[in-house]
Design a protein around this motif. Structure first.
Motif, PDB file in Angstrom:
ATOM      1  N   SER A   1       3.968   5.801  13.846  1.00  9.10           N
ATOM      2  CA  SER A   1       4.502   6.824  14.746  1.00  9.10           C
ATOM      3  C   SER A   1       5.164   6.212  15.979  1.00  9.10           C
ATOM      4  CB  SER A   1       3.400   7.797  15.156  1.00  9.10           C
ATOM      5  OG  SER A   1       2.477   7.164  16.009  1.00  9.10           O
ATOM      6  N   VAL A   2       4.678   5.073  16.454  1.00  4.98           N
ATOM      7  CA  VAL A   2       5.273   4.522  17.683  1.00  4.98           C
ATOM      8  C   VAL A   2       6.331   3.461  17.433  1.00  4.98           C
ATOM      9  CG1 VAL A   2       3.325   5.030  19.207  1.00  4.98           C
ATOM     10  CG2 VAL A   2       3.369   2.851  17.975  1.00  4.98           C
ATOM     11  N   CYS A   3       6.456   2.962  16.210  1.00  4.21           N
ATOM     12  CA  CYS A   3       7.446   1.905  15.943  1.00  4.21           C
ATOM     13  C   CYS A   3       8.837   2.454  16.249  1.00  4.21           C
ATOM     14  CB  CYS A   3       7.356   1.451  14.491  1.00  4.21           C
ATOM     15  SG  CYS A   3       8.527   0.132  14.124  1.00  4.21           S
ATOM     16  N   PRO A   4       9.582   1.786  17.158  1.00  2.05           N
ATOM     17  CA  PRO A   4      10.864   2.370  17.570  1.00  2.05           C
ATOM     18  C   PRO A   4      11.986   2.131  16.560  1.00  2.05           C
ATOM     19  CG  PRO A   4      10.461   0.320  18.754  1.00  2.05           C
ATOM     20  CD  PRO A   4       9.261   0.552  17.896  1.00  2.05           C
ATOM     21  N   VAL A   5      11.714   1.289  15.560  1.00  2.00           N
ATOM     22  CA  VAL A   5      12.750   0.979  14.558  1.00  2.00           C
ATOM     23  C   VAL A   5      12.186   1.248  13.162  1.00  2.00           C
ATOM     24  CG1 VAL A   5      13.982  -0.707  15.975  1.00  2.00           C
ATOM     25  CG2 VAL A   5      12.008  -1.441  14.627  1.00  2.00           C
ATOM     26  N   GLY A   6      12.849   0.749  12.142  1.00  2.00           N
ATOM     27  CA  GLY A   6      12.402   1.035  10.772  1.00  2.00           C
ATOM     28  C   GLY A   6      11.497  -0.024  10.181  1.00  2.00           C
ATOM     29  N   SER A   7      10.744  -0.724  11.033  1.00  2.00           N
ATOM     30  CA  SER A   7       9.858  -1.772  10.520  1.00  2.00           C
ATOM     31  C   SER A   7       8.635  -1.214   9.820  1.00  2.00           C
ATOM     32  CB  SER A   7       9.350  -2.629  11.677  1.00  2.00           C
ATOM     33  OG  SER A   7      10.294  -3.569  11.994  1.00  2.00           O
ATOM     34  N   LEU A   8       8.102  -0.130  10.372  1.00  2.00           N
ATOM     35  CA  LEU A   8       6.925   0.499   9.781  1.00  2.00           C
ATOM     36  C   LEU A   8       7.329   1.899   9.348  1.00  2.00           C
ATOM     37  CD1 LEU A   8       4.284  -0.580  12.448  1.00  2.00           C
ATOM     38  CD2 LEU A   8       4.655  -1.606  10.215  1.00  2.00           C
ATOM     39  N   LEU A   9       7.195   2.163   8.072  1.00  2.00           N
ATOM     40  CA  LEU A   9       7.652   3.463   7.552  1.00  2.00           C
ATOM     41  C   LEU A   9       6.539   4.167   6.802  1.00  2.00           C
ATOM     42  CD1 LEU A   9      11.121   2.379   6.113  1.00  2.00           C
ATOM     43  CD2 LEU A   9      10.710   3.659   8.212  1.00  2.00           C
ATOM     44  N   ALA A  10       6.554   5.500   6.885  1.00  2.00           N
ATOM     45  CA  ALA A  10       5.594   6.304   6.132  1.00  2.00           C
ATOM     46  C   ALA A  10       6.127   6.433   4.708  1.00  2.00           C
ATOM     47  CB  ALA A  10       5.436   7.673   6.784  1.00  2.00           C
ATOM     48  N   ARG A  11       5.483   5.785   3.776  1.00  3.08           N
ATOM     49  CA  ARG A  11       6.022   5.785   2.412  1.00  3.08           C
ATOM     50  C   ARG A  11       6.093   7.165   1.761  1.00  3.08           C
ATOM     51  NH1 ARG A  11       4.404   1.042  -1.423  1.00  3.08           N
ATOM     52  NH2 ARG A  11       6.324   1.738  -2.408  1.00  3.08           N
ATOM     53  N   PRO A  12       5.126   8.066   2.012  1.00  2.00           N
ATOM     54  CA  PRO A  12       5.250   9.372   1.362  1.00  2.00           C
ATOM     55  C   PRO A  12       6.538  10.116   1.749  1.00  2.00           C
ATOM     56  CG  PRO A  12       3.050   9.077   2.251  1.00  2.00           C
ATOM     57  CD  PRO A  12       3.877   7.939   2.759  1.00  2.00           C
ATOM     58  N   PHE A  13       7.140   9.723   2.896  1.00  2.00           N
ATOM     59  CA  PHE A  13       8.359  10.403   3.363  1.00  2.00           C
ATOM     60  C   PHE A  13       9.616   9.660   2.920  1.00  2.00           C
ATOM     61  CE2 PHE A  13      11.339  11.169   7.088  1.00  2.00           C
ATOM     62  CZ  PHE A  13      11.699  12.447   6.693  1.00  2.00           C
ATOM     63  N   LYS A  14       9.454   8.475   2.343  1.00  2.00           N
ATOM     64  CA  LYS A  14      10.621   7.620   2.080  1.00  2.00           C
ATOM     65  C   LYS A  14      11.648   8.314   1.175  1.00  2.00           C
ATOM     66  CE  LYS A  14      11.951   2.968   1.346  1.00  2.00           C
ATOM     67  NZ  LYS A  14      11.781   1.741   0.653  1.00  2.00           N
ATOM     68  N   PHE A  15      12.881   8.267   1.631  1.00  2.57           N
ATOM     69  CA  PHE A  15      14.025   8.841   0.897  1.00  2.57           C
ATOM     70  C   PHE A  15      13.885  10.344   0.632  1.00  2.57           C
ATOM     71  CE2 PHE A  15      14.491   4.343  -0.986  1.00  2.57           C
ATOM     72  CZ  PHE A  15      15.265   3.937   0.102  1.00  2.57           C
ATOM     73  N   LYS A  16      13.040  11.020   1.387  1.00  2.00           N
ATOM     74  CA  LYS A  16      12.875  12.456   1.174  1.00  2.00           C
ATOM     75  C   LYS A  16      13.961  13.236   1.919  1.00  2.00           C
ATOM     76  CE  LYS A  16       9.077  12.998  -1.339  1.00  2.00           C
ATOM     77  NZ  LYS A  16       7.837  12.401  -0.945  1.00  2.00           N
ATOM     78  N   ALA A  17      14.277  12.785   3.138  1.00  2.00           N
ATOM     79  CA  ALA A  17      15.287  13.500   3.929  1.00  2.00           C
ATOM     80  C   ALA A  17      15.695  12.650   5.116  1.00  2.00           C
ATOM     81  CB  ALA A  17      14.702  14.815   4.453  1.00  2.00           C
ATOM     82  N   ARG A  18      16.884  12.885   5.635  1.00  2.00           N
ATOM     83  CA  ARG A  18      17.280  12.269   6.897  1.00  2.00           C
ATOM     84  C   ARG A  18      16.602  13.056   8.012  1.00  2.00           C
ATOM     85  NH1 ARG A  18      18.149   7.233   7.072  1.00  2.00           N
ATOM     86  NH2 ARG A  18      20.114   6.503   6.205  1.00  2.00           N
ATOM     87  N   PHE A  19      16.269  12.370   9.066  1.00  2.00           N
ATOM     88  CA  PHE A  19      15.520  12.970  10.160  1.00  2.00           C
ATOM     89  C   PHE A  19      16.189  14.237  10.703  1.00  2.00           C
ATOM     90  CE2 PHE A  19      14.416  13.182  14.666  1.00  2.00           C
ATOM     91  CZ  PHE A  19      13.049  13.285  14.552  1.00  2.00           C
ATOM     92  N   TRP A  20      17.548  14.152  10.822  1.00  2.00           N
ATOM     93  CA  TRP A  20      18.256  15.284  11.440  1.00  2.00           C
ATOM     94  C   TRP A  20      18.344  16.501  10.503  1.00  2.00           C
ATOM     95  CZ3 TRP A  20      20.738  10.555  10.446  1.00  2.00           C
ATOM     96  CH2 TRP A  20      21.590  10.542   9.331  1.00  2.00           C
TER      97      TRP A  20
ATOM     98  N   ASN B   1       0.834  -1.213   0.000  1.00  2.00           N
ATOM     99  CA  ASN B   1       0.000   0.000   0.000  1.00  2.00           C
ATOM    100  C   ASN B   1       0.862   1.254   0.000  1.00  2.00           C
ATOM    101  OD1 ASN B   1      -0.130   1.568   2.632  1.00  2.00           O
ATOM    102  ND2 ASN B   1      -0.185  -0.551   3.330  1.00  2.00           N
ATOM    103  N   PRO B   2       0.302   2.337  -0.519  1.00  2.00           N
ATOM    104  CA  PRO B   2       1.114   3.530  -0.770  1.00  2.00           C
ATOM    105  C   PRO B   2       1.466   4.358   0.461  1.00  2.00           C
ATOM    106  CG  PRO B   2      -1.117   3.845  -1.528  1.00  2.00           C
ATOM    107  CD  PRO B   2      -1.063   2.474  -0.995  1.00  2.00           C
ATOM    108  N   LEU B   3       0.904   4.023   1.625  1.00  2.00           N
ATOM    109  CA  LEU B   3       1.172   4.869   2.789  1.00  2.00           C
ATOM    110  C   LEU B   3       2.103   4.233   3.814  1.00  2.00           C
ATOM    111  CD1 LEU B   3      -2.333   6.465   3.421  1.00  2.00           C
ATOM    112  CD2 LEU B   3      -0.364   7.441   2.280  1.00  2.00           C
ATOM    113  N   ILE B   4       1.989   2.922   4.011  1.00  2.00           N
ATOM    114  CA  ILE B   4       2.786   2.282   5.067  1.00  2.00           C
ATOM    115  C   ILE B   4       3.572   1.106   4.500  1.00  2.00           C
ATOM    116  CG2 ILE B   4       2.680   1.064   7.284  1.00  2.00           C
ATOM    117  CD1 ILE B   4       0.149   2.708   7.901  1.00  2.00           C
TER     118      ILE B   4
END
Ligand code: SF4
Ligand code: SF4
Ligand code: SF4
Ligand code: FES
Length: 822
Positions: free
Chosen positions: A195-214, A137-140
């Motif tokens: 939002s609560v996943c402490p690791v990279g198991s669940l990712l918001a796809r619209p944000f993928k590869f857009k920027a590093r968090f910092w 799916n396109p979001l998660i």
């Protein structure tokens, strides 16, 4: 409070605290991985191990162990450090070390703890997992190879969202998080699990590869969709809002958002944004300078008097709405309104006459303090999803009883012990009147009720609303009506919640008075956990009411449309409003807009309405401006610019301010100054200061002067052979703006008509069949959606979609009778 010692420091903590909480409130850090303050303690990861002297120095999890008086705790002895290192080594045994390509890099609890505890070697070895990554799916995106089995995703989806899409599946080494039958994720896409996943198991796809968090700049803000007023943090890079950033300490909702708030921000950066003013020349809209465009508008408004009118979206800030009103006053017109006039009638007419105030006397926080929630329309979850989460938590964690009165079932109906009373469409006010009648007959009214003005008239007027009489027209049994009445009256604390908005024409002033009567009759008002919460639709609907942006001496929205059609209104200024799609009776609206001599539209997008304008002004989104929004429960909150203005766009504040100056008025310099005026004039805002609103905002109090009002009921006569069409909001959308939010459009891209299995069988309709839906107002084609929640004889359609054109059929009456053919 209890006294205890943590790391040789004498501290105190509430009796109910866990060791982790006691340490946290005393500034002592204990690492956590599976713990989240919103969720019930779970104790899965063992990162938070501490030693307790009274337990012979045994290591126990701080996040699940309650404090006791005199406890002596050590949080970082060499043995504890060793144990935590081992926990991390074991987690890293299977976890792929793909941090350079993992979107969670820099924002990953496992990465941070590994660094903090300097786990740079592993004494153990094992094979890595090879779970297939779910990109379906396109979001998660779900990559279970990275999962540390903390269970937070499954717990939040169950405990707060109440969807239950994720769970632990398989056992032992095979354990993983999965969906039903190991299929793909098919849920409501609120993103809470991400939002609560402490690791990279669940990712918001619209944000993928857009920027590093910092690399992101964070700007705190307020969601611009519905009236719940959720706080959010916008993650910005290169002048673009790239994501919303989770902050569990934000807002009454601890950072929880719905699909719209979490995944609907893309409209801010959309390449469909208007970037220059446009002026119609030779029949076409041509680029123009701001000077030219505004001069044209000013020329039309100057001395226009009652021939000018304005309609605003309640998405504008309070300051903008006040300036818009001043602009119309400078033009000599009192014709201004918002949201078709339907959305706010409950507050401005209903509550005004019943409570002497144009706001809800209760707050969202009352939900969790109540013993019984009477929710009118299950759509309250779909219109204001995070309020739906609060209802879930009240029911599941606090044992609140939930009674639902609605024309269809919904998600709230699935909550434990929820009772849903499905009535025929349009009979809700009669049912509420019959509840009041039953309360009087059963002598369940509070003694204080007789002294409230209007009591005798109400008692007389309710005579015809006996449960037996109303049972016939509502389809509910008399026993059900009596049960609803006695449940409500006998609960110590009871709260009535109902949504209002563009698509709820039956939920008007009389509905508000009817529910107010119930609260007044039983004395359930003015105390914690009791009262009435009217949930207005848009992010600043309450603000628009508070600013007085509705017809008091001038024409209201429907009359303005009539005025355009008759030629009485010659100039119409629409700010962010898209009536071609969102008002009922599209044919009437388009004819009116066609006829008006001069149409000005300020908006973010070339909407169906803007395309008809003579002048189009590119406006700014909430992420580019400052000001205040007021939530459904009168929380007045700040927004501040997160990015620079897109293209040549200007805020509506600047647009109105310039026009006021052109009309010879005094243009206020900044929102702060206008807020000063608001604080001096709007009831409840007195004493508020723009600067002091800070990050948490301020509540505007509501003073109640109660009175009983006899609510009018309109008999909805069934039409032989026809189905009752009800319109409303769908969970993923809000108004017409979310059509430009890519996230909501991935999940719910088009309008549809929902019908019961029984009606589908009768009409020989299958899922996704294209249906002709026809009423006296017009006709449209919509895809069929078949569901078990719809009662027979009732159709539901969301109203947000420009292309679906349900407002060609929907007349604006509480119930529109339609015929359906394939
Ligand atoms: S997105 Fe929301 S509904 Fe879907 S699995 Fe995650 S928490 Fe549950
Ligand atoms: S997917 Fe994330 S939140 Fe869910 S159990 Fe795994 S690590 Fe925890
Ligand atoms: S749309 Fe409403 S409920 Fe959803 S995040 Fe925004 S304010 Fe909250
Ligand atoms: S944080 Fe305490 S056991 Fe996981």
């Amino acid at each position: 409070m209890v006294n205890l010692t943590i790391d040789d420091k004498q501290v105190t903590a509430p009796k109910s605290a866990t060791i982790y909480e006691a340490a946290k409130i005393n500034g002592i850090k204990i690492p956590i991985l599976c713990h989240d303050k919103k969720l019930k303690p779970f104790g899965a990861c063992r990162m938070c191990l501490v030693e307790v002297e009274q337990m012979k120095g045994r290591q126990i999890p701080a996040c699940t162990t309650p404090v006791t008086d005199g406890m002596i705790i050590r949080t970082s002895t060499p043995d504890i450090i060793k144990a935590r290192k081992m926990v991390l080594e074991l987690l890293l045994l299977n976890h792929p070390i793909d941090c350079p390509v993992c979107d969670k890099g820099g924002d990953c609890d496992l990465q941070n703890l590994t660094y903090e505890y300097q786990v740079n070697a592993n004494r153990f070895s094992d094979e890595k997992f090879h779970h297939e990554i779910d990109y379906s799916n396109p979001l998660i995106e779900r990559d279970m190879n990275r999962c540390v089995l903390c269970g937070k995703c499954a717990r939040i989806c169950d405990e707060i969202v109440s969807f239950g899409a994720l769970t632990f599946i398989s056992r032992g080494i095979e354990t993983k998080i999965g969906c039903e039958f190991e299929g793909s994720l098919n849920c409501e896409f609120c993103g809470s699990c991400v939002s609560v996943c402490p690791v990279g198991s669940l990712l918001a796809r619209p944000f993928k590869f857009k920027a590093r968090f910092w690399a992101l700049t964070n700007q705190k803000s307020v969601c611009s969709y519905c009236g719940t007023g959720c706080n959010l943090t916008l993650g910005v890079k290169d002048n673009k809002v790239l994501t919303t950033v989770y902050d569990e300490n934000q807002g009454f909702h601890n950072g929880q958002l719905c699909c719209r708030g979490r995944f609907g921000y893309q409209f801010i950066n959309s390449d469909k944004r208007l970037t220059t003013p446009l002026v119609r020349k030779g029949g076409a809209l041509m680029e123009a300078s701001w000077d030219e465009a505004l001069e044209l508008v000013a020329t039309r408004l100057r001395g226009a008097g009652a021939s000018a009118a304005a309609l605003a979206t309640p998405r504008l800030t309070n300051e903008e709405l006040l300036l818009f009103k001043k602009l119309m006053e400078a033009a000599g017109s009192a014709n201004y309104d918002h949201s078709a006039g339907y959305a706010h009638a409950a507050l401005t007419k209903g509550f005004a006459r019943s409570f002497g105030a144009t706001a809800s006397p209760s707050t969202i926080l009352d939900i969790q303090k109540s013993d019984l929630l009477l929710v009118i329309k299950t759509d309250s979850y779909e219109t204001h999803p995070v309020i739906g989460f609060e209802i879930n938590m009240a029911v599941k964690n606090k044992g609140a009883k939930l009674n639902i009165l609605s024309d269809k079932r919904g998600k709230l109906s699935k909550l434990p012990d929820a009772k849903t009373f499905v009535h025929t469409p349009g009979s809700e006010i009669a049912v509420i009147n019959s509840l009041a009648k039953a309360i009087l007959d059963e002598k369940l009214a509070a003694g204080s009720a007789v002294s409230i003005p209007g009591y005798a008239d109400l008692e007389k007027a309710l005579a015809g609303f006996t449960p037996d009489a109303v049972a016939v027209q509502s389809g509910l049994s008399a026993a059900a009506i009596k049960q609803l009445a006695s449940d409500y009256a006998k609960a110590e604390k009871a709260l009535i919640i109902f949504p209002v908005g563009n698509a709820y024409p039956g939920h008007n002033a009389d509905m508000a008075s009817a529910v107010a009567n119930l609260a007044l009759l039983t004395g359930k008002l003015g105390t914690e956990g009791s009262g009435v919460l009217c949930m207005a639709e848009k992010n600043n609907s309450q603000g628009a009411v508070d600013m007085g942006f509705y017809a008091t001496s001038g024409l209201q929205a429907g009359q303005i449309m009539d005025g355009c059609a008759s030629g009485a209104i010659k100039t119409l200024f629409l700010a962010g409003e898209n009536p071609v799609v969102s008002y009922p009776n599209r044919a009437v609206v388009t004819t009116a807009l066609d006829k008006v001599e001069f149409l000005v539209v300020s908006d973010l997008f070339m909407t169906e309405t803007a395309a008809m304008a003579d002048v189009v002004l590119p406006a700014c989104s909430f992420a580019e401006k400052e000001g205040t929004f007021t939530s459904v429960d009168r929380r007045v909150q700040h927004i501040k610019p997160a990015i620079r203005k897109v293209g040549q766009s200007r805020t509506d504040f600047e647009i109105f301010s310039t026009l006021i100056a052109k009309l010879g008025g005094q243009a206020p310099a900044a929102p702060a100054a206008v807020f000063g005026e608001i604080a001096a004039s709007a009831p409840g805002y007195a004493g508020m200061s723009y600067a002091a609103l800070g990050e948490t905002g301020a509540f505007a109090p509501v003073d109640i002067t109660p009175a009983f009002v006899v609510p009018k009921t309109v008999a909805v006569e069934p039409a032989a052979g026809k189905l009752a069409l009800v319109i409303g909001s769908v969970l993923y959308h809000n108004g017409t703006l979310s059509q430009f939010g890519e996230g909501p459009m991935y999940v719910c891209p088009e309008g549809y008509v929902e019908l019961s299995r029984g009606d589908a069988a009768k009409l020989n309709v299958a899922e996704n069949d294209l249906l002709n839906v026809t009423s006296a107002a017009g006709s449209t084609k919509l895809k069929a959606r078949i569901s078990s929640r719809m009662p027979e004889g009732v159709l539901f359609s969301p109203y947000h979609f420009g292309a679906a054109e349900i407002n060609r059929v929907w007349s604006g009456a509480p119930v529109t009778w339609v015929t359906v053919t394939k």
